[in-house]
Design an enzyme around this catalytic site. Structure first.
Site, PDB file in Angstrom:
ATOM      1  N   ARG A  85      -5.385   3.606  -1.291  1.00 40.05           N
ATOM      2  CA  ARG A  85      -3.929   3.479  -1.298  1.00 40.05           C
ATOM      3  C   ARG A  85      -3.288   4.519  -2.219  1.00 40.05           C
ATOM      4  O   ARG A  85      -2.080   4.657  -2.236  1.00 40.05           O
ATOM      5  CB  ARG A  85      -3.658   2.123  -1.870  1.00 40.05           C
ATOM      6  CG  ARG A  85      -2.683   1.111  -1.416  1.00 40.05           C
ATOM      7  CD  ARG A  85      -2.500   0.701  -0.068  1.00 40.05           C
ATOM      8  NE  ARG A  85      -1.612  -0.432  -0.009  1.00 40.05           N
ATOM      9  CZ  ARG A  85      -1.914  -1.581   0.577  1.00 40.05           C
ATOM     10  NH1 ARG A  85      -3.068  -1.756   1.151  1.00 40.05           N
ATOM     11  NH2 ARG A  85      -1.019  -2.545   0.609  1.00 40.05           N
ATOM     12  N   ARG A 138       3.572 -14.284   4.969  1.00 40.88           N
ATOM     13  CA  ARG A 138       3.071 -13.731   3.714  1.00 40.88           C
ATOM     14  C   ARG A 138       4.213 -13.658   2.712  1.00 40.88           C
ATOM     15  O   ARG A 138       5.320 -13.255   3.055  1.00 40.88           O
ATOM     16  CB  ARG A 138       2.508 -12.334   3.961  1.00 40.88           C
ATOM     17  CG  ARG A 138       1.128 -12.365   4.558  1.00 40.88           C
ATOM     18  CD  ARG A 138       0.663 -11.006   4.964  1.00 40.88           C
ATOM     19  NE  ARG A 138       0.887  -9.966   3.964  1.00 40.88           N
ATOM     20  CZ  ARG A 138       0.347  -8.763   4.023  1.00 40.88           C
ATOM     21  NH1 ARG A 138      -0.447  -8.450   5.031  1.00 40.88           N
ATOM     22  NH2 ARG A 138       0.599  -7.850   3.109  1.00 40.88           N
ATOM     23  N   ARG A 178       7.569  -2.288  -1.438  1.00 45.90           N
ATOM     24  CA  ARG A 178       6.287  -1.872  -0.848  1.00 45.90           C
ATOM     25  C   ARG A 178       6.457  -0.543  -0.121  1.00 45.90           C
ATOM     26  O   ARG A 178       5.577   0.303  -0.143  1.00 45.90           O
ATOM     27  CB  ARG A 178       5.777  -2.940   0.125  1.00 45.90           C
ATOM     28  CG  ARG A 178       5.254  -4.161  -0.581  1.00 45.90           C
ATOM     29  CD  ARG A 178       5.023  -5.290   0.380  1.00 45.90           C
ATOM     30  NE  ARG A 178       3.893  -5.075   1.249  1.00 45.90           N
ATOM     31  CZ  ARG A 178       3.747  -5.669   2.433  1.00 45.90           C
ATOM     32  NH1 ARG A 178       4.671  -6.490   2.895  1.00 45.90           N
ATOM     33  NH2 ARG A 178       2.670  -5.436   3.145  1.00 45.90           N
ATOM     34  N   LYS A 211      -1.965  -1.933  10.967  1.00 50.64           N
ATOM     35  CA  LYS A 211      -3.343  -1.696  10.516  1.00 50.64           C
ATOM     36  C   LYS A 211      -4.233  -2.923  10.741  1.00 50.64           C
ATOM     37  O   LYS A 211      -5.329  -2.808  11.265  1.00 50.64           O
ATOM     38  CB  LYS A 211      -3.379  -1.336   9.022  1.00 50.64           C
ATOM     39  CG  LYS A 211      -2.710  -0.013   8.676  1.00 50.64           C
ATOM     40  CD  LYS A 211      -3.022   0.408   7.242  1.00 50.64           C
ATOM     41  CE  LYS A 211      -2.542  -0.572   6.189  1.00 50.64           C
ATOM     42  NZ  LYS A 211      -1.089  -0.742   6.109  1.00 50.64           N
ATOM     43  N   ARG A 239       6.896 -11.436  10.974  1.00 51.55           N
ATOM     44  CA  ARG A 239       5.424 -11.602  11.048  1.00 51.55           C
ATOM     45  C   ARG A 239       4.976 -12.971  10.545  1.00 51.55           C
ATOM     46  O   ARG A 239       5.424 -13.448   9.512  1.00 51.55           O
ATOM     47  CB  ARG A 239       4.785 -10.498  10.194  1.00 51.55           C
ATOM     48  CG  ARG A 239       3.303 -10.639  10.026  1.00 51.55           C
ATOM     49  CD  ARG A 239       2.649  -9.335   9.668  1.00 51.55           C
ATOM     50  NE  ARG A 239       2.863  -8.908   8.296  1.00 51.55           N
ATOM     51  CZ  ARG A 239       2.344  -7.789   7.788  1.00 51.55           C
ATOM     52  NH1 ARG A 239       1.631  -6.984   8.562  1.00 51.55           N
ATOM     53  NH2 ARG A 239       2.562  -7.469   6.541  1.00 51.55           N
TER      54      ARG A 239
END
Ligand code: AMP
Length: 227
Positions: free
Chosen positions: A101, A173, A184, A27, A140
């Site tokens: 969300r 992160r 998550r 995203k 990431r």
């Protein structure tokens, strides 16, 4: 003007857009590229909350405790943030990434848009499997300054730990750790995945295969918005 010509308005891409997809579906990457191309603001509730964390505000501390365990920040707090954003920005285009969300957020978003006489044009649904997302998230790294996203093995920066775009420091992160990722994902399936049906019922959803390289993702999201 003839239909199909350069200025054919019916071929202009949508400008009020919501981007849906699991954590790690791309995203942020798609949003950064699309907003540059469409010249509309990129609104990431996750980035807004991370800025609050950086400033160590009360909201930032709440967001930190939610993020560290993979939970969502309460709906009302998020929709208040979004309403404040909508209040002070031009209403002719935006791309929301990471919002809504939950179903209550989507319903409150409807109310906000109605109050500001804004019509939502399109919802992009980025589709990718859990296995691919897990591999992406665990590798990431993100620029602390301009938010450009890299992957340690697949899309490494030219100089280790330094952003190609702005020279900022690359960081991981805190919520990209394995245990947090699992929570998550559970939260995504329980709270967020159903929003696709909510928007599909209105004919707004464009499905996009996001299990692809970045260049193909850009092509697909552009085609989805212009076809
Ligand atoms: P993101 O960068 O979108 O993955 O968001 C990071 C974290 O911020 C999430 O795991 C949530 O704790 C919080 N967050 C971001 N957007 C929302 C939202 N729309 N509703 C609730 N919590 C959110």
């Amino acid at each position: 003007m003839k239909s199909g010509g350069f200025f054919d308005v019916s071929r202009m891409p949508s400008r009020c857009i919501v981007l849906l997809g699991a954590p790690g579906s791309g995203k942020g990457t798609a949003a950064a590229w699309l907003t540059g191309r469409l010249k509309v603001p990129h609104v990431s509730t996750g980035d807004i909350l991370r800025a609050e964390m950086g400033a160590d505000t009360e909201l930032g501390r709440l967001a930190k405790s939610c993020g560290e365990t993979g939970r969502l920040v309460p709906d009302r707090i998020i929709t208040d943030l979004v309403e404040k954003w909508v209040d002070v920005h031009p209403r002719d285009g935006f791309l929301f990434d990471g919002f809504p969300r939950t179903l209550p957020q989507a319903e409150m978003f409807d109310e906000i848009l109605k109050r500001h006489a804004i019509r939502l044009d399109a919802v992009l649904n980025l589709i990718v499997s859990r296995a691919i997302v897990e591999e992406r998230i665990l590798g990431r790294v993100v620029c602390a300054q301009c938010k450009a996203v890299y992957h340690q093995s697949r899309v490494p920066p030219r100089c280790e730990a330094i952003c190609n775009v702005c020279g900022g420091a690359l960081t991981r992160r805190a919520d990209d750790e394995v245990g947090v990722f699992q929570e998550r994902w559970r939260v995504y399936e329980r709270e967020t995945a159903g929003l696709v049906d909510f928007y599909r019922a209105r004919g707004l959803v464009h499905d996009v295969d996001a299990a692809v390289d970045v260049g193909d993702l850009y092509d697909s999201v552009w085609k989805a918005l212009t076809s």
